[in-house]
Design an enzyme around this catalytic site. Structure first.
Site, PDB file in Angstrom:
ATOM      1  N   HIS A  41       4.552  14.057   5.403  1.00 60.48           N
ATOM      2  CA  HIS A  41       4.481  15.192   5.359  1.00 60.48           C
ATOM      3  C   HIS A  41       4.462  15.818   6.123  1.00 60.48           C
ATOM      4  O   HIS A  41       4.179  16.156   7.322  1.00 60.48           O
ATOM      5  CB  HIS A  41       2.203  16.071   4.695  1.00 60.48           C
ATOM      6  CG  HIS A  41       1.912  15.201   3.606  1.00 60.48           C
ATOM      7  ND1 HIS A  41       1.992  15.260   2.316  1.00 60.48           N
ATOM      8  CD2 HIS A  41       0.705  13.991   3.967  1.00 60.48           C
ATOM      9  CE1 HIS A  41       1.043  14.548   1.651  1.00 60.48           C
ATOM     10  NE2 HIS A  41       0.346  14.318   2.029  1.00 60.48           N
ATOM     11  N   SER A  57       0.829  -1.651   0.167  1.00 60.07           N
ATOM     12  CA  SER A  57      -0.500   0.049  -0.193  1.00 60.07           C
ATOM     13  C   SER A  57       1.076   1.125  -0.018  1.00 60.07           C
ATOM     14  O   SER A  57       1.236   1.413  -0.891  1.00 60.07           O
ATOM     15  CB  SER A  57      -1.343  -0.003   1.163  1.00 60.07           C
ATOM     16  OG  SER A  57      -2.111  -0.941   0.591  1.00 60.07           O
ATOM     17  N   CYS A  70      -1.359  -3.874   4.163  1.00 62.17           N
ATOM     18  CA  CYS A  70      -2.048  -4.916   3.781  1.00 62.17           C
ATOM     19  C   CYS A  70      -1.638  -5.925   3.690  1.00 62.17           C
ATOM     20  O   CYS A  70      -0.623  -6.059   4.053  1.00 62.17           O
ATOM     21  CB  CYS A  70      -2.913  -4.900   1.949  1.00 62.17           C
ATOM     22  SG  CYS A  70      -2.056  -4.934   1.407  1.00 62.17           S
TER      23      CYS A  70
END
Lengths: 116, 116
Positions: A66, A61, A81
């Site tokens: 940020h 995934s 996952c």
């Protein structure tokens, strides 16, 4: 109940290193490896006048960072996952690289379904 | 309290179109534009044997779509910072493009701080 993925959401305050694309890239690479994920694509982008966004697309995934140096704040997401991935491995790496004074962590289970 | 960003987390079940890189790319582009964000980088990657991951890095953070066609499930995240962005605009676009039978939406406020 079964589920598809685990999504760790981290809020980190009082961080250093948030304006460094090198440190963000290192964090993405180390977190990916430690979580047992396979790196497929990597984007690390500095913002003007400050801040960095980094994305690692992995076979399991994504990992996303940020940063807002003006607030000494970083938002980090680790979404994996499969049963082999271990997203919690991100935490000691992030603490070592960004030295946060305060961290909040939430884990969401994504894609919950029953077998019925 | 002030905050840095809004993170919309969507769970979509009973979807169609989940194996199409074209539809995922279209969704990322339309959601970015509708949310008032500026597209900076785009990755859309098919998985083997099925599924697609798409990431839009935008000036206001990111839009992410992971699909699992085998479960008719997609996980979508829209993370925006700044007051001009409007992440809720994603929903009608996602409904039109993926026709989900069931959608769960959660919105998290990221980077909450006080002025004190």
């Amino acid at each position: 109940m079964k589920s598809i993925g685990r999504h760790m959401i981290m809020e980190m305050w009082g961080c250093s290193g948030l304006n460094s694309t090198d440190i963000v890239e290192q964090a993405l690479r180390e977190v990916t490896e430690a979580a047992g994920a396979v790196l497929l694509d990597l984007i690390v982008r500095p913002y003007t006048p400050q801040g960095v966004t980094g994305v690692a697309v992995v076979s399991e995934s994504h990992v996303m960072i940020h940063t807002w140096p003006e607030y000494s704040y970083a938002a980090v997401d680790v979404f994996t996952c499969g049963k082999k991935a271990y997203p919690a491995a991100a935490m000691p790496i992030l603490k070592r690289l960004f030295s946060p004074e305060r961290v909040q962590v939430m884990e969401m289970t994504r894609g919950i379904f029953s077998d019925d």
